[in-house]
Each structure stands twice: as C-alpha cells, then as structure tokens.
Design an enzyme around this catalytic site. Structure first.
Site, short mmCIF file in Angstrom:
data_model
loop_
_atom_site.label_atom_id
_atom_site.label_comp_id
_atom_site.label_asym_id
_atom_site.label_seq_id
_atom_site.Cartn_x
_atom_site.Cartn_y
_atom_site.Cartn_z
N CYS A 2 0.84 -1.19 0.00
CA CYS A 2 0.00 0.00 0.00
C CYS A 2 0.88 1.24 0.00
O CYS A 2 2.07 1.16 0.27
CB CYS A 2 -0.87 0.03 1.25
SG CYS A 2 -1.81 -1.49 1.49
N ARG A 27 1.50 1.81 -5.95
CA ARG A 27 1.74 0.81 -4.90
C ARG A 27 0.50 -0.03 -4.60
O ARG A 27 0.57 -1.02 -3.86
CB ARG A 27 2.21 1.50 -3.62
CG ARG A 27 3.51 2.23 -3.78
CD ARG A 27 3.89 2.94 -2.51
NE ARG A 27 4.19 2.01 -1.45
CZ ARG A 27 5.39 1.47 -1.25
NH1 ARG A 27 6.39 1.77 -2.04
NH2 ARG A 27 5.59 0.63 -0.26
N TRP A 74 -3.51 -1.98 -1.51
CA TRP A 74 -3.49 -3.25 -2.24
C TRP A 74 -4.00 -4.28 -1.26
O TRP A 74 -3.35 -4.56 -0.25
CB TRP A 74 -2.07 -3.58 -2.71
CG TRP A 74 -2.02 -4.80 -3.57
CD1 TRP A 74 -2.49 -4.93 -4.85
CD2 TRP A 74 -1.47 -6.08 -3.22
NE1 TRP A 74 -2.26 -6.21 -5.31
CE2 TRP A 74 -1.64 -6.94 -4.33
CE3 TRP A 74 -0.85 -6.59 -2.08
CZ2 TRP A 74 -1.21 -8.27 -4.34
CZ3 TRP A 74 -0.43 -7.91 -2.08
CH2 TRP A 74 -0.61 -8.73 -3.20
N ASN A 100 0.61 -0.29 5.91
CA ASN A 100 1.14 -1.05 4.77
C ASN A 100 1.80 -2.29 5.35
O ASN A 100 2.66 -2.16 6.21
CB ASN A 100 2.18 -0.19 4.03
CG ASN A 100 2.93 -0.97 2.98
OD1 ASN A 100 2.39 -1.90 2.39
ND2 ASN A 100 4.18 -0.61 2.74
N GLY A 101 1.39 -3.46 4.90
CA GLY A 101 2.01 -4.69 5.40
C GLY A 101 0.97 -5.63 5.95
O GLY A 101 -0.22 -5.55 5.61
N GLU A 484 10.35 -13.30 -20.01
CA GLU A 484 10.02 -11.91 -19.72
C GLU A 484 8.91 -11.42 -20.66
O GLU A 484 7.99 -10.72 -20.24
CB GLU A 484 11.28 -11.04 -19.82
CG GLU A 484 11.08 -9.56 -19.63
CD GLU A 484 10.53 -9.15 -18.27
OE1 GLU A 484 10.45 -9.99 -17.36
OE2 GLU A 484 10.15 -7.98 -18.13
N LYS A 488 5.30 -10.07 -19.33
CA LYS A 488 4.77 -8.73 -19.67
C LYS A 488 3.37 -8.87 -20.26
O LYS A 488 2.47 -8.11 -19.93
CB LYS A 488 5.67 -8.02 -20.70
CG LYS A 488 6.98 -7.48 -20.20
CD LYS A 488 6.89 -6.21 -19.36
CE LYS A 488 6.88 -6.54 -17.91
NZ LYS A 488 8.15 -6.68 -17.26
N GLU A 491 0.74 -9.86 -17.53
CA GLU A 491 0.36 -8.84 -16.54
C GLU A 491 -0.34 -7.65 -17.17
O GLU A 491 -1.14 -7.00 -16.51
CB GLU A 491 1.54 -8.42 -15.66
CG GLU A 491 2.61 -7.60 -16.30
CD GLU A 491 3.72 -7.22 -15.29
OE1 GLU A 491 4.87 -7.09 -15.72
OE2 GLU A 491 3.44 -7.03 -14.09
N HIS A 507 9.00 -31.56 -25.86
CA HIS A 507 8.78 -32.36 -24.65
C HIS A 507 7.43 -32.06 -24.01
O HIS A 507 7.21 -32.38 -22.84
CB HIS A 507 9.91 -32.12 -23.65
CG HIS A 507 11.26 -32.51 -24.19
ND1 HIS A 507 11.62 -33.81 -24.41
CD2 HIS A 507 12.31 -31.76 -24.59
CE1 HIS A 507 12.85 -33.85 -24.91
NE2 HIS A 507 13.29 -32.61 -25.04
N LYS A 607 3.07 -2.42 -7.60
CA LYS A 607 4.43 -2.24 -8.11
C LYS A 607 5.45 -3.05 -7.33
O LYS A 607 6.30 -3.71 -7.91
CB LYS A 607 4.79 -0.75 -8.08
CG LYS A 607 6.19 -0.44 -8.58
CD LYS A 607 6.32 -0.73 -10.05
CE LYS A 607 7.70 -0.44 -10.60
NZ LYS A 607 7.92 -1.15 -11.88
#
Ligand code: M6R
Length: 612
Positions: A2, A27, A74, A100-101, A484, A488, A491, A507, A607
């Site tokens: 947050c 955040r 968040w 936050n946490g 990567e 991208k 998300e 395989h 983030k």
C-alpha cells in the site's frame, strides 16, 4: 502493498495528501482514503477503487485541516470495499490508523480487543491496531508515540503504520518494520510517506527511518526514537531526482515513457564504469581480490522480472568469470535447505528494494554467513540497507507496474559484475574487458534504433488482439527473454502467455499449438553452437502445426518460416537480451492498449510486493 502519506503543516492538508496519493497509487489501487484532523474531531473519507473515486466523493466537501493521513491500498486481509479501505478508526472515531504490510497476529489481537468491548467494522488486520492504540494511548496519558512504541512490541509481521488523534491534531506518529517509511523535511511543514515521490513537489530533504523506529512529526519538527524511547539522531539526505521524473512527460502512459527512457537508463548505468586502465570500476562492491578469489558459488535471488535478469547473470558470469551461478526464486529459497556459506556471494536483485520475498531470502542467506550484494534501483530502500554492498542501477523512478527500464539496467548491472569478477580472477584481460564494455556502450543507440521503428510492430500487435494465447520461444539468453515477454503480456494484456526454451518444445508444450496460435521466437545469434539453426527448426515445427510465427532476429540473419520478422541491431550473443526484450515490451504494451486495459495499473497487481 500500500501507499502511505502523512502531512502536518500550514497548508490545507487535503492537497498534499491527495497529490501524495497520486504519486503512490502505483503501490496499490484497490481503495483510497484520508483522515483529516480538524480540532477535536476527525474527518474520514474512503472509497473502494482508484483514487479518482475518493476525489469524486470528496468533491469540495473536505474541511480545512492542517494535518492528516492518506492511504492507497493493495488488498490483503478483507476485500477491496469501502468498509475495508483505510483509515481505520477506534470506537470513539478520534484515532485513525493507516497501514502497509500484514499484522500476522491480528486474529488473536482482535479476539482480545473484542473481549474488552471493542467493536470492529472491517475485516482487515489493520483495524486491530486502531483499537489497540486507542487503549494504549489512554494508558499513556494521551501520548500517541508512547502508545505506538508499546503497541508495536505486541505486533508480529511487517508493517508501516501512521496514526493521528483528534485531540492533538498536529501530531502524526509513524513506525516501520520491514516496510518502508521516509520523512520529508519541509519549511514549517513535515511529511511521512512510503516513497519520497509523495512529497518531492514540496521538499527534497528526507530522512530514512530505520527498522523498529517510531517517528513523530509536527509542523515544527520531527523526533525519532527506538521502541524503548531512546532518541535516534536523524540522518538527513538530499533527494537527487526531480518531480518531472515521476510524471508522464507527454507520454500516454508511464510504461511507454519508461520504455522510451531505456537508452538513457542503460547509458546512465554504464557511466563511469570503465577506468583509463581498462578496469571495471566497482568500488562499491567492497570486495578485495582475495574476497573474489574465495567465492566458490554465486546465488542470485530475485522475483518476477528481476528473476529473469538473474537468469541472464548465470550465462554472463559463468562464461566470463568461470564461477558457478545458481539462480533462485526468492520466494522459494528459504523453504528448502539452501547450501550457502561464507564462500557464497548472494546477489539480490530488486528494482524497489522492498520485495518481501527477496528480503526474507536475503536475510536467510545472511544468517548462513553469505556475503550479500544488492542490485537495486531505489536509494536507501530496505534490501540495499540490509546488504553488505549495493550496486545501484540508474533507471530513475519506475512508476508503471510492469517493469521495463529497470529490467534492462539490472541486466547491465550483472554484466558489469561479471566483467569485474572475470578481470579480477584473471579470466579476461583488460583489452577483452574494454572491447566488451565498448559493445555495451553501443547498446543505448541500438535501443534507440529499435524504438524509432516500432510503429509497424504496434500495428502488427493489434492484429493479434483476439488471440487467446501467445507462446514465446528462446534459447540460451533468449530463454529468459522469452519468459520476460510472456510475463509482460500476462500482466498487461491478461492473456495466456508462456515462455519456453526452444529445445523443450517437443517435450510437451508443442501440444498447445493450434491453428493460428501466435508464437514469438527470439532467434539466437552469435553463438558457436549453431543455436540459430536449432531455433529455425523449432519455427518449422510450430508452423507445421498451424502457428503464426513472429521472429525477432538481428539485421541480416537468415529467417525462414516466419509470417513476420522484427529486425533488431546486432550485438554480441550475451548482450542480445538488452535488444530483444524491447520489441516484446512494445508488443505487450500495445496489446494492453488495444484490449482496453489499464496499462500502468494492471488488475490485481502492485508495483512492489511487500508481503510474502
Ligand atoms: O521490485 P522488485 O524488482 O523486487 O520486484 C520484483 C517483481 O515483483 C517485479 O519484477 C514484477 O514481476 C514486475 N511487475 C514485472 O513487470
């Protein structure tokens, strides 16, 4: 994760709080809320959803108050609703808390508090702190800082907390444990925030708070203590970047701006790194020649995109320095019995420097005696502070949730470390290092060249917007690039996407190919093992099963079987990721825009992830 902001000073607090929250929205954006301290009572407004919902709810109704706290969330404990939005108040409505946490022992606290008659309004872990502080403040004769010190002793988990009480409206008290909190020192006004971006428009003087320290701000000043009330002398520093770095600067999205900032970010990270004697300058590593010669193994710890940079570190460091490199997801590391000791160099890679999984893995490695080197983009954040040494990347603030410029600079950082180690152990001569370094200095112009010619790629991307699944193929250093590219796309475009090593295709993953499945293949180049031919065979294999193949290939490379070829400039094989990643970033960006998604704030994400 947050975002948290607090203000105490002469201004009408709602303005710096809302502006601060705008800078912190990266955040978390599940809800936003503020508490304003007017004499004798608190004004609270909070709304689920993005900050704009709070702003609309506030309209012109916010009272004039000269202090307050603000939060952007968040969600962890309790869904993203108005009721679970912060601030959370005590039963008298006079004390408000933002957080936050995670408070890990909140269930037990809640039971105790309920048994003492407290009535809870939300499903959050945070609300238990409001009630606890309320009781403790009374026990301490109205001293909120003393109450905070005592409260924190009974909390488990990771958190930053800010609290304000209507009876002392100018006073804001904060504390941090394993989660960031910085103090902004203004002229007759002071700030608290998760990130300096929240107050950089007002002041560039900042103080970083240490672990388990409690800070009190008023307009006149700040005071910091440890949990036993002993005074701590603040260490002030100057914020070196400008607020324009945290603005879009004419671009439609932060992500697009950050993609276009990559040439500069790479150049800045390389700046001053080669001495006149052809030596890589790495004084901040604090490693003597003996220390380096004693390294038996390197373990790279990171999450997400930073983990992909770690994968590239393995190829580069093993090739140049001949030192064994293991790359491990930080979130998994400490749950087995990792073999690290004093002869292990651990490299923790993190853009934010706050990722809890990486931090916990780092601590675990440290307790086993390993030396810790952080690669980080955020000055004075927790991971560098807890490391033995830090190599800062110079990407500037990265605001978009999807990491782009930080990734390229992380790769540059691992190249620099690899060259430095190789030179120190005598595996590369000064001349060889100089040549490789020179090739690196050519990369910014080559990225520029790719960015100047992305329009056809953007158009091409739009043609694939209805696809349900996209596969990415790479080999060697192209494999982490494929991972990567897929990350991208997931998300940002919310599409099924997977990256595979080309050789693994047969395989299992080849069963995913259907008529029309887009496959993006990164053609390796410059390898002594003929890997490009192997990838061309993979391309034929997927094409034969109906795939529509897009190939990322260097200029002049012979490409057979592709429906589209995206050309990138040539570079030595190990440097390919710096160039091949860029079109994949553009592909994901354009796909997100075409599908109408929120590019800078994709759903469900934040983030930096400051919870495990
Ligand atoms: O701040 P960090 O580099 O430690 O963050 C690690 C990951 O959370 C991050 O790279 C994430 O995967 C990005 N959103 C990907 O674009």
């Amino acid at each position: 994760m947050c975002g948290i902001v607090g203000y105490s000073g002469p201004q009408s607090a709602v303005t710096p709080l809302i502006e601060g929250l705008r800078h912190l929205e990266y955040r978390g954006y599940d809800s936003a809320g503020i508490a304003l301290a007017t004499p004798s009572k608190l004004f609270i407004e909070k709304r689920a959803g993005k900050l704009i919902n709070l702003e609309l709810a506030l309209g012109n109704s916010a009272p004039i108050a000269h202090s307050g706290i603000g939060h952007t969330r968040w969600a962890t404990h309790g869904g993203p609703t108005d009721r679970n939005a912060h601030p959370h108040v005590d039963n008298e409505g006079k004390l408000a808390v933002i957080h936050n946490g995670i408070i890990e022992n909140y269930t037990q606290l809640r039971e105790e508090l309920e048994s003492r008659g407290h009535i809870f309004e939300s499903e959050t872990d945070t609300e238990s702190v409001s009630h606890l502080l309320s009781d403790l403040r009374k026990a301490h004769g109205g001293d909120l800082a003393a109450a905070m010190r005592e409260a924190v002793k009974s909390l488990r988990g990771s958190f930053t907390l800010l609290a304000i009480h209507a009876d002392a409206p100018e006073v804001i008290v904060g504390v941090r444990r394993n989660s960031p909190l910085v103090v902004g020192l203004g002229n007759g006004e002071n700030f608290l925030a998760s990130d300096v971006a929240a107050f950089i428009d007002y002041t560039k003087r900042a103080v970083e708070l240490g672990q388990d320290q409690v800070v009190t701000i008023t307009p006149e000043g700040i005071s910091i203590t440890d949990l036993d009330g002993n005074a701590v002398t603040p260490r002030e520093y100057e914020i070196t970047w400008d607020s324009s770095a945290a603005q879009k600067g004419g671009f439609k999205h932060f992500m697009l701006k950050e993609i276009f900032e990559q040439p500069k970010a790479v150049a800045d990270t390389l700046l001053g790194r080669l001495s006149a004697e052809n030596k890589i300058q790495m004084d901040e590593l604090n490693l003597t020649t003996e220390d380096i010669r004693a390294i038996k193994k390197i373990v790279v710890l990171a999450c997400g995109t930073a983990f992909h940079a770690g994968m590239i570190a393995k190829y580069a460091i093993e090739k140049w320095a001949g030192i064994d490199v293991e790359v491990e997801l930080a979130s998994e590391f400490r749950y087995r019995d990792p073999l690290v000791d004093r002869n292990t160099l651990v490299i923790a890679i993190s853009q934010s420097g706050e990722t809890m999984d990486t931090l916990m893995a780092l601590r675990h490695a440290k307790s086993s005696g390993a030396r810790i080197l952080a690669i980080c983009n955020t000055n004075s954040s927790t991971i560098p502070r807890e490391s033995d040494a830090v190599l800062y990347t110079h990407a500037g603030p990265e605001i978009a949730v999807a990491s782009t410029k930080a990734f390229l600079t992380q790769i540059i950082a691992v190249y620099l470390i690899g060259l430095h180690l190789a030179q120190t152990v005598g595996r590369l001569t000064g001349e060889e290092v100089r040549e490789l370094f020179y090739e690196m200095t050519e990369l910014p112009a080559k990225i520029e060249q790719i960015l100047e010619t992305v329009e056809p790629l953007r158009e091409l991307t739009r043609g694939f917007a209805q696809s349900t699944s996209v596969l990415f193929l790479g080999r060697h250093v192209g494999f982490p690039v494929a991972l990567e590219g897929a990350l991208k796309l997931k998300e940002l475009a919310y599409m099924h996407a997977e990256g595979f090593a080309g050789g693994e295709l047969k395989h299992g993953p080849i069963a995913l190919i259907e008529n029309g499945t887009p496959v993006i293949a990164i053609l390796p180049f410059g390898h002594e093992h003929g890997l490009d031919e192997k990838m061309l065979s993979n391309i034929q294999e997927v094409k034969a099963r109906g795939a529509r193949v897009i190939v990322i290939a260097q200029e002049g490379a012979n490409v057979v079987g592709a429906e589209h070829v995206i050309r990138i400039p040539s570079a030595p094989a190990l440097f390919q990721p710096i160039l091949a990643t860029v079109p994949l970033q553009v592909f994901a960006y354009e796909m997100a825009v075409t599908r109408g998604n929120d590019v800078d704030q994709p759903r469900n994400l934040a983030k930096s992830v400051t919870v495990e």
